[in-house]
Motif scaffolding. Structure first.
Motif, mmCIF file in Angstrom:
data_model
loop_
_atom_site.group_PDB
_atom_site.id
_atom_site.type_symbol
_atom_site.label_atom_id
_atom_site.label_comp_id
_atom_site.label_asym_id
_atom_site.label_seq_id
_atom_site.Cartn_x
_atom_site.Cartn_y
_atom_site.Cartn_z
ATOM 1 N N LYS A 10 0.321 -1.451 0.087
ATOM 2 C CA LYS A 10 -0.220 0.113 -0.276
ATOM 3 C C LYS A 10 1.022 1.270 0.031
ATOM 4 C CE LYS A 10 -3.528 2.303 2.608
ATOM 5 N NZ LYS A 10 -4.851 2.312 4.165
ATOM 6 N N GLN A 11 1.913 1.739 0.413
ATOM 7 C CA GLN A 11 2.682 1.809 0.467
ATOM 8 C C GLN A 11 3.853 2.777 -0.899
ATOM 9 O OE1 GLN A 11 5.842 2.382 3.987
ATOM 10 N NE2 GLN A 11 5.414 4.747 4.163
ATOM 11 N N ILE A 12 3.911 1.481 -1.063
ATOM 12 C CA ILE A 12 4.836 2.064 -2.319
ATOM 13 C C ILE A 12 3.719 2.043 -3.978
ATOM 14 C CG2 ILE A 12 5.717 0.368 -4.512
ATOM 15 C CD1 ILE A 12 6.742 -1.734 -2.144
ATOM 16 N N ASN A 13 2.329 1.876 -3.353
ATOM 17 C CA ASN A 13 1.233 2.473 -4.591
ATOM 18 C C ASN A 13 1.021 3.964 -4.239
ATOM 19 O OD1 ASN A 13 1.438 -0.179 -5.654
ATOM 20 N ND2 ASN A 13 -0.427 -0.556 -4.185
ATOM 21 N N GLU A 14 1.166 3.979 -2.462
ATOM 22 C CA GLU A 14 0.607 5.291 -2.377
ATOM 23 C C GLU A 14 2.051 6.289 -2.737
ATOM 24 O OE1 GLU A 14 0.051 5.327 2.196
ATOM 25 O OE2 GLU A 14 -2.194 4.859 1.564
ATOM 26 N N CYS A 15 3.055 5.861 -3.436
ATOM 27 C CA CYS A 15 4.415 6.803 -2.785
ATOM 28 C C CYS A 15 4.620 7.063 -4.971
ATOM 29 C CB CYS A 15 5.722 6.070 -2.850
ATOM 30 S SG CYS A 15 7.114 6.192 -3.156
ATOM 31 N N ILE A 16 4.504 6.316 -5.390
ATOM 32 C CA ILE A 16 4.106 6.443 -7.026
ATOM 33 C C ILE A 16 3.445 6.663 -7.400
ATOM 34 C CG2 ILE A 16 4.288 4.656 -9.260
ATOM 35 C CD1 ILE A 16 6.278 4.053 -7.805
ATOM 36 N N GLU A 17 1.896 7.032 -6.562
ATOM 37 C CA GLU A 17 1.052 7.585 -7.294
ATOM 38 C C GLU A 17 1.026 9.535 -6.692
ATOM 39 O OE1 GLU A 17 -3.504 8.729 -5.423
ATOM 40 O OE2 GLU A 17 -2.687 6.442 -5.045
ATOM 41 N N TYR A 18 2.160 9.377 -5.730
ATOM 42 C CA TYR A 18 2.828 10.912 -5.796
ATOM 43 C C TYR A 18 3.608 10.964 -6.248
ATOM 44 C CZ TYR A 18 5.670 14.803 -3.610
ATOM 45 O OH TYR A 18 6.640 15.410 -3.489
ATOM 46 N N PHE A 19 4.456 10.372 -6.962
ATOM 47 C CA PHE A 19 5.567 10.362 -7.483
ATOM 48 C C PHE A 19 5.077 10.915 -9.294
ATOM 49 C CE2 PHE A 19 8.700 9.098 -4.432
ATOM 50 C CZ PHE A 19 8.907 10.355 -4.820
ATOM 51 N N ARG A 20 4.131 10.132 -9.667
ATOM 52 C CA ARG A 20 3.308 10.176 -10.925
ATOM 53 C C ARG A 20 2.415 11.318 -11.149
ATOM 54 N NH1 ARG A 20 4.407 5.958 -14.160
ATOM 55 N NH2 ARG A 20 4.622 3.899 -12.726
ATOM 56 N N ILE A 28 12.897 13.452 -14.077
ATOM 57 C CA ILE A 28 14.778 12.560 -12.494
ATOM 58 C C ILE A 28 14.739 10.782 -13.023
ATOM 59 C CG2 ILE A 28 15.338 12.551 -10.092
ATOM 60 C CD1 ILE A 28 13.600 14.780 -10.133
ATOM 61 N N PHE A 29 13.695 10.003 -12.661
ATOM 62 C CA PHE A 29 13.487 8.781 -12.484
ATOM 63 C C PHE A 29 14.503 8.250 -13.638
ATOM 64 C CE2 PHE A 29 9.712 8.940 -9.443
ATOM 65 C CZ PHE A 29 10.681 8.877 -8.232
ATOM 66 N N ASN A 99 11.522 0.826 -9.858
ATOM 67 C CA ASN A 99 10.831 -0.907 -10.011
ATOM 68 C C ASN A 99 9.661 -0.086 -9.909
ATOM 69 O OD1 ASN A 99 13.439 -2.139 -10.265
ATOM 70 N ND2 ASN A 99 13.170 -3.038 -7.751
ATOM 71 N N ALA A 100 8.863 -0.116 -9.527
ATOM 72 C CA ALA A 100 6.959 0.187 -9.668
ATOM 73 C C ALA A 100 7.236 1.041 -10.666
ATOM 74 C CB ALA A 100 6.967 0.160 -8.096
ATOM 75 N N TYR A 101 8.362 1.933 -10.686
ATOM 76 C CA TYR A 101 7.366 3.075 -11.246
ATOM 77 C C TYR A 101 7.317 2.867 -12.918
ATOM 78 C CZ TYR A 101 7.387 7.916 -13.339
ATOM 79 O OH TYR A 101 7.428 9.448 -13.756
ATOM 80 N N PHE A 102 8.180 2.643 -12.879
ATOM 81 C CA PHE A 102 8.538 1.399 -14.702
ATOM 82 C C PHE A 102 8.207 0.195 -14.946
ATOM 83 C CE2 PHE A 102 12.051 4.735 -14.221
ATOM 84 C CZ PHE A 102 12.074 5.557 -15.220
ATOM 85 N N GLY A 103 7.600 -0.607 -13.897
ATOM 86 C CA GLY A 103 6.428 -1.233 -13.854
ATOM 87 C C GLY A 103 7.794 -3.064 -13.931
ATOM 88 N N GLU A 104 9.234 -2.145 -14.047
ATOM 89 C CA GLU A 104 9.942 -3.685 -14.681
ATOM 90 C C GLU A 104 10.630 -3.742 -13.510
ATOM 91 O OE1 GLU A 104 10.621 -2.358 -19.501
ATOM 92 O OE2 GLU A 104 11.968 -1.031 -17.792
#
Length: 443
Positions: A10-20, A28-29, A99-104
Motif C-alpha cells: 500500500k505504501q509503495i502504491n501511494e508513493c508511486i501515485e505521489y510521484f506520478r 528524474i527517474f 521498479n514500481a514506477y517503470f513496472g520492470e
C-alpha cells in the motif's frame, strides 16, 4: 498475504501515485534508471535543465530547498535518498520506487548480461534435445541468422522485457527449424506456397511477400541451398528470378498454374535420357503445348528444329507464327517458367531469334532477355524499318520515353532513337503475316 506485506504494498502504491502527479519525476527517474543500468545500483546524479515554475515548486516541496532562479538543478542519489527518508515514504527504498514506477525489474548491465547468457545457453540445449535426429539438429547457428532480434533482446536495464524478447526469439528459431525440416523436396514432393503455409501454420497467407514468416522462409531456403551445394545467381535483369527459383528448388511453387511457357515444335528429354511422351505427342500433332513450371523443372534437355527457336512476346503473333519452325511465346514479362526454358535452350546450344513490341517496355524486355540468355541471341523484326511498319497512333508519355535511356544494346539503339523522335509506340501485331513468315530463315 500478511498485514505487513499488505501495508508495504500500500505504501509503495501511494508513493508511486505521489510521484506520478508531476511530470518532472519522470525525467528524474529516467535519468536514475539509466544510471542504475550502468552501475547496478541507485547512484549518480541527474541534472534537470530549464525547469518550469511548477517543476521548481514540486522539487522545493520534496527536497525542502530553494531552487528559484536556477537554470539547472542537480539531483544526486544521496540527496534523493535523504529527502525520501524525511518523507512519509521513508520505508520505501529508491530501488523499489524505480521498479514500481517503470513496472520492470531493474538490474545492472552485468547482471542482465549474465541472465541473458544463461537463458541462451539453456535455449541452445533445448534446441538440440528437441530436434535430435532431424535435419535441423546441427543447424542452430545457421538458423540464428534467419531471425531478427527484437531491440529489447540486448536491453540492459529491463530484464523482464529482455527475457520476453529472448523467448520470442526462441519461438522464431523453432519456427525456422520446423520450416527447414518440412521443405517439400525432402520427401521428393512439390507444394504450392499457400498449401505449405497452411500445413505449417494453419494460415495460407503466412508466407506472403512482406510478412515476417515469409522473410524467414526465404532465409531458411537460402541456407538449405548452400548446405546442398546449390547456388542460384542473382539476376540484375529479372529481380524475382533468384527468389522464385530458390523456392522451386526447395519444392515450393510460388505460382505454377499461371507460371507457364507456350511452345511449339520441340522435343524434350528427361534426366534419364527418355523422351517426354506428352510433349512429343504435341510435336507429332503439330499443336501448341503449354508447359507449367513443374513440367519444365523435370526436363533435362530441349531440342528445336534446325537447333533454333523463334520467340515472340505476344500470343496472337505466336499462334500466327507456328508452322515448320520451333517457336515460343513469352506473353509479356518473362515468368520463371520461361526463364528456366531459356536455360534449357542455352544448354542445348539453341540459337534464339526474339521479336517483341517496339515500345519502351518491349525494348527493355528484349534487352533483358538478351543479357540473360547465355547462348546466341538475335533480335528479329526489331529494327527501324519494322518500327516504321508497326507504329501506332498511341503517343508515348515523357515517363515512358525516359525509359529508353536504359537501352544500352547497340543493336537496339537505332530503333530507340527513332522511337524517341516519333514519340509513338509500335506493336508487333501490326507487322504483317507475310513479313514474319518471309523472315523465318534470317541470315
Amino acid at each position: 498475504m500478511d498485514n505487513h506485506l499488505m501495508n508495504e504494498k500500500k505504501q509503495i502504491n501511494e508513493c508511486i501515485e505521489y510521484f506520478r502527479n508531476s511530470s518532472i519525476w519522470k525525467r528524474i527517474f529516467k535519468g536514475f534508471k539509466e544510471k542504475y543500468s550502468s552501475y547496478g545500483r541507485f547512484s549518480g546524479k541527474v541534472i534537470v535543465r530549464n525547469p518550469e515554475d511548477n517543476d521548481i515548486e514540486e522539487l522545493e516541496g520534496f527536497f525542502g530547498q530553494n531552487f528559484h532562479g536556477k537554470r539547472s538543478i542537480t539531483i544526486s542519489a544521496e540527496k534523493f535518498e535523504k529527502a525520501l527518508k524525511n518523507s512519509r515514504f521513508k520505508e520505501v527504498s529508491p530501488e523499489e520506487i524505480l521498479n514500481a514506477y517503470f513496472g520492470e525489474r531493474l538490474l545492472g548491465k552485468s547482471e542482465v548480461k549474465a541472465i541473458r547468457q544463461q537463458r541462451l545457453s539453456e535455449i541452445r540445449q533445448e534446441f538440440f534435445n528437441h530436434y535430435r535426429q532431424t535435419a535441423a539438429y546441427n543447424m542452430f547457428e545457421q538458423l540464428e541468422g534467419c531471425v531478427k532480434r527484437d531491440s529489447r533482446f540486448s536491453q540492459n536495464e529491463a530484464v523482464d522485457s529482455m527475457l520476453e524478447a529472448v523467448e520470442e526469439w526462441k519461438k522464431d528459431i523453432w519456427f525456422c527449424a520446423d520450416v527447414y525440416n518440412s521443405l517439400p523436396y525432402r520427401s521428393n514432393d512439390k507444394m504450392y506456397l499457400a498449401v505449405f503455409a497452411a500445413k505449417l501454420t494453419g494460415n495460407p497467407h503466412a508466407f506472403d511477400s512482406g510478412t515476417k514468416e515469409g522473410g524467414m522462409l526465404y532465409q531458411v531456403i537460402l541456407i538449405d541451398l548452400i548446405n546442398r551445394g546449390m547456388q542460384v545467381e542473382t539476376s540484375e535483369l529479372f529481380h524475382a528470378y533468384k527468389r522464385q527459383k530458390s523456392y522451386f528448388l526447395a519444392g515450393i511453387m510460388i505460382d505454377d498454374i499461371s507460371n507457364y511457357a507456350m511452345l511449339y515444335n520441340i522435343h524434350a528429354y528427361k534426366p534419364d535420357g527418355s523422351i517426354h511422351k506428352g510433349i512429343e505427342g504435341f510435336f507429332e500433332e503439330k499443336d501448341i503445348v503449354q508447359l507449367t513450371l513443374n513440367v519444365i523443372s523435370e526436363l533435362d534437355t530441349v531440342e528445336c528444329i534446325d537447333n533454333e527457336i523463334y520467340i515472340v512476346e505476344n500470343p496472337s503473333v505466336f499462334a500466327m507464327l507456328c508452322g515448320k519452325k520451333s517457336c515460343m511465346c513469352m506473353n509479356g514479362q518473362p515468368r520463371l517458367a520461361c526463364l528456366m526454358m531459356l536455360e534449357l535452350l542455352a544448354k542445348s546450344g539453341t540459337r534464339v531469334y526474339y521479336s517483341g513490341d517496339l515500345d519502351p517496355e518491349g525494348l527493355l524486355i528484349a534487352q533483358k532477355l538478351s543479357g540473360f540468355y547465355t547462348g546466341e541471341f538475335n533480335y528479329w523484326h526489331m529494327g527501324k524499318l519494322d518500327y516504321d511498319e508497326c507504329i501506332s497512333k498511341e503517343m508515348l508519355s515523357d515517363r515512358r520515353v525516359k525509359m529508353l535511356d536504359n537501352i544500352s544494346d547497340e543493336r537496339l539503339l537505332e530503333v530507340a532513337c527513332e522511337m524517341r523522335r516519333c514519340m509513338r509506340a509500335g506493336y508487333q501485331e501490326n507487322i504483317t503475316y507475310e513479313d514474319f513468315h518471309n523472315a523465318l530463315s534470317p541470315t
